[in-house]
Design an enzyme around this catalytic site. Structure first.
Site, PDB file in Angstrom:
ATOM      1  N   GLU A  95       0.816  -1.214   0.000  1.00  0.00           N
ATOM      2  CA  GLU A  95       0.000   0.000   0.000  1.00  0.00           C
ATOM      3  C   GLU A  95       0.847   1.260   0.000  1.00  0.00           C
ATOM      4  O   GLU A  95       0.472   2.269  -0.593  1.00  0.00           O
ATOM      5  CB  GLU A  95      -0.931   0.000   1.222  1.00  0.00           C
ATOM      6  CG  GLU A  95      -1.986   1.076   1.144  1.00  0.00           C
ATOM      7  CD  GLU A  95      -3.001   0.965   2.261  1.00  0.00           C
ATOM      8  OE1 GLU A  95      -3.781   1.919   2.419  1.00  0.00           O
ATOM      9  OE2 GLU A  95      -2.999  -0.042   2.983  1.00  0.00           O
ATOM     10  N   ASP A  96       2.017   1.209   0.659  1.00  0.00           N
ATOM     11  CA  ASP A  96       2.759   2.450   0.916  1.00  0.00           C
ATOM     12  C   ASP A  96       4.080   2.577   0.164  1.00  0.00           C
ATOM     13  O   ASP A  96       4.787   3.558   0.355  1.00  0.00           O
ATOM     14  CB  ASP A  96       3.043   2.583   2.421  1.00  0.00           C
ATOM     15  CG  ASP A  96       1.746   2.663   3.222  1.00  0.00           C
ATOM     16  OD1 ASP A  96       0.802   3.283   2.730  1.00  0.00           O
ATOM     17  OD2 ASP A  96       1.694   2.084   4.324  1.00  0.00           O
TER      18      ASP A  96
END
Length: 730
Positions: A95-96
């Site tokens: 996600e990051d």
């Protein structure tokens, strides 16, 4: 906890040659149970994760990679497998960071990629305040858990480290996260048997939510009076001496209560701190199951057991796999002594739950916690398919998280665990949804009881079913399990829809007959065009809408039959209110049990035998009134909503009615009238004194009767009483 993004987040070269930082050394030390080859994989995962998160920091200012490595360390302390640890290190990368799923799968295998993907989908979980989104996220979490329980283990470890470092958050965020933790995460950890993690989550959540209360309790626990510490030591010495004399190999530890457990007990039971703390707790860990029962005999010989306080969770484990013997002894200082007795393996499972599964892969009871957790999740997923809304589903799960349980036996001797306050109907649905849907009564320890009977541990329950039986709306008032509630609601909706379709069919047929046609004679193309124009997926949906008052049958009939007669003739053919509502007309016959589409007006309370009319009400279907009801006059203004109805020959069951009885005003009169009503085989729903003076009282009785003949019998019996001046049906 999301990282603070740098201006650029491209991957940096892996820090393979740098000195290993303290946080990574802590992980490697905790993972000392893994072979060298697997620990090298951990080092590689750290290198990949550190490169991916390079430049990102936490709110505290530390490099972001410290968080996922700390999450992996929490799990390593639970001695899980290497795939779980690698996935924990990489759980925020998808996600990051630019690191992709394929890259993770190529480097560490498909299982790790699946786990990281599963955790990523859960990372947006927000409970309580963002209700509907929260409930949907919770569904996703259960689906991920069903595929691989290690996903939720990583999520719980992630939450635990975030709770340990909560100080960096704003006060509002601290309170929100703490409340989520206490309401959802800690109970899930408990349900999965992970009591060490559960206890820390509860304590940290309590400290964040109520810092002053936590500090006061913690200080009181720490500064226990010297007298108490001496008493604890003396009891421990007496137990140890007798266990040793019996030749038992054991581990004896005093149990310390946490601030959260003391706080919840004080609130739930209304006790003071001194009352809650006035209990000594010990755990005895021995080598085998027979030694557990041997040790039980020993402690009962040292101190007398309190009657009714012994629980055998070894023979009948808790739903999360927990096993132990529990007994309460009468102590030498007037304080109760709580003792738990278990084997080393049971102790491990009691503390680590499903995490113990990976230590017992080759058999052993560690698998039972894992199997039970899987069956619980599977059961929740099965029930959520029949749930109307996400919020209802989340509420059902909260009911299951996790009350005290009762343990019950089926006729074949199988054991079912249900929440406290569960009824015979909950038991029926726990056996099978079909058994619940057709239940009529139960036998508890061979004694016939109604479905609303609450059950207690140790009872043998047999459900009595009938093919014609079906769920009733009032069942929802006395079930305690989410599965039962969901199943009943689902079935009621299904039954209501069936009844609505049948009634709507009859109503539309009547309207079409007034226009000299019928559904069967309509060209299929015209019917399909009408359904498409009005966005009905099929004919049943239109018929149900007619029954529920959302469409007028006469108007639908007009459109469907428009090409078969001239418009003026069609208008002349519409029903005229009073003429067609009289007896002998072409009426729709009702049984009174058309669920959800027929209701009886409270103003006149019609019963079988009364002349009736129906008023078509949007969303409620047909509201039935007596023809002589005063409110019928108002309905003349909307003649198109009048429905000609009558009673079917097969009417059965009880219908609500009311009597006004004038009586002598002295003690005992009410009982005499109530007895007369009961002798006429009528149930009394409610009693109300409408007015009274020194001589005469007027009492309103809400009663249930079968028909006009039955209510006439009730009135006759009441009138015969010498204390009654008059009886009138309301």
């Amino acid at each position: 906890m999301r990282p603070v993004q740098p201006a650029h987040a491209a991957p940096h070269p892996a820090p393979a040659d740098e000195a290993v930082p303290d946080y990574m050394q802590a992980l490697e030390q905790a993972a000392g149970y893994l072979p060298d080859e697997q620990r090298r994989v951990l080092r590689r995962a750290w290198a990949v994760g550190a490169a991916a998160h390079a430049g990102q920091t936490r709110r505290s200012g530390e490099p972001y990679i410290t968080h996922p490595v700390a999450v992996a360390t929490v799990l390593a302390e639970q001695r899980v497998d290497v795939e779980t640890l690698v996935a924990a290190i990489l759980h925020d990368t998808l996600e990051d960071t630019p690191l992709g799923r394929d890259a993770i799968a190529g480097e560490f295998g498909e299982t790790v990629a699946e786990l990281v993907d599963g955790v990523t989908k859960l990372d947006k979980l927000q409970f309580a305040d963002r209700q509907e989104a929260a409930a949907e996220s919770f569904r996703k979490m259960l689906l991920a858990m069903a595929r691989d329980l290690r996903v939720i283990m990583i999520k719980l470890a992630d939450r635990l480290h975030n709770m340990r470092t909560l100080a960096a958050q704003t006060p509002e965020a601290r309170a929100r996260i703490a409340r989520e933790t206490l309401e959802i995460h800690a109970p899930i950890a408990q349900r999965l048997g992970m009591n060490l993690i559960k206890a820390e989550l509860q304590n940290l959540g309590f400290r964040a939510l109520y810092p002053w209360r936590h500090a006061v309790l913690e200080k009181r626990i720490r500064t226990q009076p010297l007298v108490r510490r001496e008493a604890l030591a003396r009891i421990e010495a007496q137990l140890a001496q007798r266990l040793t004399n019996e030749g038992l190999q054991y581990r004896l530890v005093g149990r310390v209560k946490s601030p959260w457990s003391i706080y919840t007990k004080m609130r739930a039971e209304g006790k003071s701190f001194v009352q809650v703390m006035d209990v000594f707790g010990f755990r005895i860990v021995v080598g085998s199951v027979p030694e557990c029962y041997h040790a039980l005999g020993v402690v009962h010989a040292v101190f007398k057991p309190l009657d009714g306080r012994f629980r055998d969770f070894i023979a009948i484990p808790k739903a999360n796999g927990y096993q132990s013997l529990h007994t309460v002894l009468f102590g030498p200082y007037g304080s109760p002594i709580e003792v738990q007795i278990r084997t080393e393996e049971m102790d491990l499972i009691a503390e680590r739950g499903i995490a113990a599964h990976w230590m017992y892969k080759h058999g052993g009871s560690g698998n039972s916690a894992h199997t039970r957790a899987h069956s619980w999740i599977t059961g929740l997923l099965e029930s959520q398919r029949g749930t109307g809304s996400s919020l209802e589903f989340l509420e059902n799960v909260k009911i299951d998280l996790f009350p005290d349980e009762v343990y019950l036996f089926t006729p074949k001797g199988d054991i079912l665990a249900l929440p406290r306050n569960a009824t015979a109907l909950d038991f029926a649905y726990a056996v099978h949804t079909d058994v619940g849907n057709h239940a009529v009564a139960a036998r508890v320890d061979k004694k016939l009881v109604p479905l609303r009977t609450k059950l207690v541990s140790g009872q043998k329950v047999e459900v009595i079913t009938a093919p014609s039986a079906a769920p009733q709306p009032h069942w929802l008032e006395f079930v305690a399990t989410g599965k039962a509630r969901t199943s009943i609601r689902h079935q009621l909706k299904h039954l209501e829809h069936e009844d609505a379709v049948q009634l709507g069919h009859r109503m539309l047929d009547r309207a079409l007959e007034n226009l000299q046609t019928s559904l069967d004679r309509l060209p299929p193309a015209r019917l399909e065009a009408y359904l498409a124009d009005n966005r009905y997926p099929r004919l049943e949906a239109l018929l149900a809408d007619i029954a529920l008052g959302n469409r007028m049958p006469a108007q639908v009939a007009l459109v469907l039959a428009r090409e078969q007669a001239a418009a003026p003739d069609l208008l002349d053919a519409l029903p005229r209110p009073q003429r067609e509502l009289r007896p002998g007309g072409d009426r729709i016959l009702i049984t009174g049990h058309e669920r959800g589409v027929i209701t009886f007006a409270h103003c006149c309370m019609p019963i079988p035998g009364d002349e009736i009319m129906g008023y078509h009400t949007t969303g409620r279907g047909i509201v039935v009134h007596r023809l002589d009801c005063p409110n019928v006059v108002d309905y003349r203004k909307s003649p198109e909503r009048w429905i000609a109805i009558g009673w079917d020959r097969t009417v059965s069951g009880d219908f609500h009615s009311a009597l006004m009885v004038e009586v002598e005003n002295h003690p005992g009169v009410l009982a005499q009238v109530a007895a007369a009503i009961a002798q006429a085989d009528s149930n009394i729903d409610g009693v109300e004194y409408v007015e009274r003076d020194s001589n005469i009282a007027s009492i309103r009785f809400a009663i249930e009767v079968r028909d006009r003949k039955h209510i006439a019998d009730v009135i006759r019996r009441v009138r015969r009483l010498g204390v009654v001046y008059g009886v009138q049906r309301l």
